[in-house]
Design an enzyme around this catalytic site. Structure first.
Site, short mmCIF file in Angstrom:
data_model
loop_
_atom_site.label_atom_id
_atom_site.label_comp_id
_atom_site.label_asym_id
_atom_site.label_seq_id
_atom_site.Cartn_x
_atom_site.Cartn_y
_atom_site.Cartn_z
N SER A 51 0.84 -1.21 0.00
CA SER A 51 0.00 0.00 0.00
C SER A 51 0.87 1.25 0.00
O SER A 51 2.04 1.21 0.40
CB SER A 51 -0.89 -0.03 1.26
OG SER A 51 -1.60 1.18 1.44
N SER A 82 9.44 10.16 9.55
CA SER A 82 8.32 11.07 9.30
C SER A 82 8.73 12.47 9.70
O SER A 82 9.68 12.63 10.49
CB SER A 82 7.13 10.62 10.15
OG SER A 82 6.08 11.56 10.07
N TYR A 122 3.18 7.73 18.01
CA TYR A 122 3.71 7.71 16.63
C TYR A 122 4.99 8.53 16.57
O TYR A 122 6.02 8.08 16.06
CB TYR A 122 2.66 8.27 15.68
CG TYR A 122 3.09 8.28 14.22
CD1 TYR A 122 3.33 7.10 13.54
CD2 TYR A 122 3.23 9.49 13.52
CE1 TYR A 122 3.71 7.11 12.20
CE2 TYR A 122 3.60 9.51 12.19
CZ TYR A 122 3.85 8.32 11.53
OH TYR A 122 4.23 8.33 10.20
N LYS A 147 8.86 7.45 15.69
CA LYS A 147 9.55 7.99 14.52
C LYS A 147 10.79 8.80 14.90
O LYS A 147 11.77 8.82 14.15
CB LYS A 147 8.58 8.82 13.68
CG LYS A 147 7.46 7.99 13.03
CD LYS A 147 8.02 7.00 12.01
CE LYS A 147 6.94 6.29 11.20
NZ LYS A 147 7.49 5.39 10.17
N THR A 163 -1.92 8.66 1.10
CA THR A 163 -1.95 7.19 1.20
C THR A 163 -3.07 6.83 2.18
O THR A 163 -3.83 7.69 2.63
CB THR A 163 -0.62 6.65 1.77
OG1 THR A 163 -0.53 7.03 3.16
CG2 THR A 163 0.59 7.17 1.03
N1 LIG Z 1 1.44 8.99 4.31
C1 LIG Z 1 1.98 9.88 5.10
O1 LIG Z 1 1.50 11.02 5.21
C2 LIG Z 1 3.23 9.54 5.85
C3 LIG Z 1 3.92 10.59 6.46
C4 LIG Z 1 5.07 10.31 7.15
C5 LIG Z 1 5.54 9.02 7.26
N2 LIG Z 1 4.85 8.01 6.65
C6 LIG Z 1 5.37 6.65 6.83
O2 LIG Z 1 5.42 6.01 5.58
C7 LIG Z 1 5.35 4.60 5.78
C8 LIG Z 1 4.35 4.00 4.80
O3 LIG Z 1 3.05 4.44 5.14
P1 LIG Z 1 1.94 4.80 4.05
O4 LIG Z 1 1.71 6.25 4.14
O5 LIG Z 1 2.27 4.19 2.77
O6 LIG Z 1 0.67 4.10 4.74
P2 LIG Z 1 -0.29 2.88 4.29
O7 LIG Z 1 -0.87 3.15 2.95
O8 LIG Z 1 -1.21 2.69 5.45
O9 LIG Z 1 0.70 1.64 4.17
C9 LIG Z 1 1.25 1.06 5.32
C10 LIG Z 1 2.00 -0.21 4.92
O10 LIG Z 1 2.59 -0.78 6.11
C11 LIG Z 1 2.22 -2.14 6.18
N3 LIG Z 1 2.08 -2.56 7.59
C12 LIG Z 1 1.35 -1.97 8.57
N4 LIG Z 1 1.41 -2.70 9.71
C13 LIG Z 1 2.18 -3.79 9.42
C14 LIG Z 1 2.60 -4.91 10.16
N5 LIG Z 1 2.23 -5.12 11.44
N6 LIG Z 1 3.37 -5.84 9.54
C15 LIG Z 1 3.74 -5.68 8.25
N7 LIG Z 1 3.39 -4.63 7.50
C16 LIG Z 1 2.61 -3.69 8.07
C17 LIG Z 1 0.89 -2.25 5.45
O11 LIG Z 1 0.74 -3.57 4.92
P3 LIG Z 1 -0.34 -4.69 5.39
O12 LIG Z 1 -1.52 -3.97 5.96
O13 LIG Z 1 -0.63 -5.43 4.12
O14 LIG Z 1 0.42 -5.51 6.39
C18 LIG Z 1 1.09 -1.26 4.31
O15 LIG Z 1 1.76 -1.87 3.23
C19 LIG Z 1 5.00 4.40 7.25
O16 LIG Z 1 6.17 4.07 7.97
C20 LIG Z 1 4.49 5.76 7.67
O17 LIG Z 1 4.66 5.99 9.05
C21 LIG Z 1 3.71 8.24 5.97
#
Ligand SMILES: NC(=O)c1ccc[n+]([C@@H]2O[C@H](COP(=O)([O-])OP(=O)(O)OC[C@H]3O[C@@H](n4cnc5c(N)ncnc54)[C@H](OP(=O)(O)O)[C@@H]3O)[C@@H](O)[C@H]2O)c1
Length: 264
Positions: free
Chosen positions: A14, A140, A153, A157, A188
């Site tokens: 995702s 993050s 969170y 981070k 996302t």
């Molecule tokens: N989007 C933002 O605004 C943002 C900002 C700052 C940082 N980030 C960071 O970016 C990274 C990716 O997040 P995203 O924005 O792409 O969110 P997302 O769309 O919710 O994707 C999260 C991903 O993490 C996996 N995941 C969650 N819990 C897990 C677990 N227990 N074991 C294995 N996999 C797990 C999910 O896969 P499954 O559910 O299939 O396991 C999914 O592939 C994260 O570390 C997030 O903190 C995001």
């Protein structure tokens, strides 16, 4: 640059991890895809250039931290050495400290921080032996600044930022690089999957994420930072990208803003 390189990406089902998988596979890399949902990963692999003959599905639950090192080592025996590890899988939070169950803090630290440590531990001996490799960890903007609703969170981070700073210092003599990525609000499912006070997914989106940076653009910037050998990069639009700079140069102004803002 990434042709035939083996790149292990967690959270490949995702958002940022999925888009990293697509863009890096398009540039010739062979991807090891991890997340919990095997069926989603298999579907993603079937759409990548070369499909299952070039890429690997390696399901992992990042919350099961005690099982991660042996599980990762078993995959490495099958796959061979990895050129790049991208610790991306993660989970956010939207709940006030006073309301939130203690278990939520443990889960956020396990998934966002200890899983990063465990997987880095599994891949690094081979990188050090080959004097080549790159560890990328997606922290993050919340790993640089604090705001309401994210005590657990942000803590997890910030821990990733500190871990990566120390690791970079230790690995320099082994020619292994470390990149810390600090995204702001990116479009996302992060907010939909964010934990509430009881540790359930909140199942609703936030305005900041809806109006955030498109994931394709964020991933282009991550890959650019990887290619340029950067140590750390902040990626975000508007306040979500500027907040670390405001905090650094005007810390008291940032404190006041953070206390006023209902940042969702
Ligand atoms: N989007 C933002 O605004 C943002 C900002 C700052 C940082 N980030 C960071 O970016 C990274 C990716 O997040 P995203 O924005 O792409 O969110 P997302 O769309 O919710 O994707 C999260 C991903 O993490 C996996 N995941 C969650 N819990 C897990 C677990 N227990 N074991 C294995 N996999 C797990 C999910 O896969 P499954 O559910 O299939 O396991 C999914 O592939 C994260 O570390 C997030 O903190 C995001």
């Amino acid at each position: 640059m990434y042709k035939d390189k083996v790149i292990w990406i967690t959270g490949a089902s995702s958002g940022i991890g999925l888009e990293l998988t697509k863009q890096l596979a398009d540039s010739g890399a062979r991807i090891v895809l991890s997340a919990r949902r095997r069926d989603v990963l298999e579907e993603v692999v079937s759409q990548l250039p070369g499909g299952a003959s070039r890429h690997w599905v390696a399901p992992l639950d990042l919350a099961a931290v005690d099982e991660l090192i042996p599980a990762a080592e078993a995959y490495l025996k099958e796959i061979g050495p990895v050129d790049v590890l991208i610790n991306n899988g993660g989970i956010s939070q939207r709940s006030l400290f006073l309301d939130t169950d203690f278990d939520v803090y443990r889960r956020l630290m396990d998934v966002n921080y200890l899983a990063t440590v465990a997987l880095s531990k599994a891949v690094l001996p081979a990188m050090v032996a080959r004097r080549s490799g790159l560890i990328v960890s997606i922290s993050s903007v919340a790993g640089k600044i604090g705001s309401k609703l994210r005590t657990g969170y942000s803590g997890s981070k910030y821990a990733v930022v500190g871990f990566m700073d120390c690791l970079r210092a230790e690995l320099a003599e082994h020619n292994v690089a470390c990149l810390t990525v600090c995204p702001g609000s990116i479009q996302t499912n992060i907010a939909i999957n964010a934990l509430n006070a009881e540790g359930e997914a909140q199942q609703k989106n936030d305005d900041s994420i809806i109006n955030g940076m498109p994931v394709e653009q964020c991933v282009e910037q991550i890959i650019k930072a990887m290619s340029k050998g950067k140590d750390e990069v902040v990626i975000g639009r508007g306040i979500s990208g500027m907040a670390p700079t405001i905090k650094r140069f005007f810390p008291r102004l940032y404190t006041k803003l953070a206390a006023k803002m209902e940042y969702r």
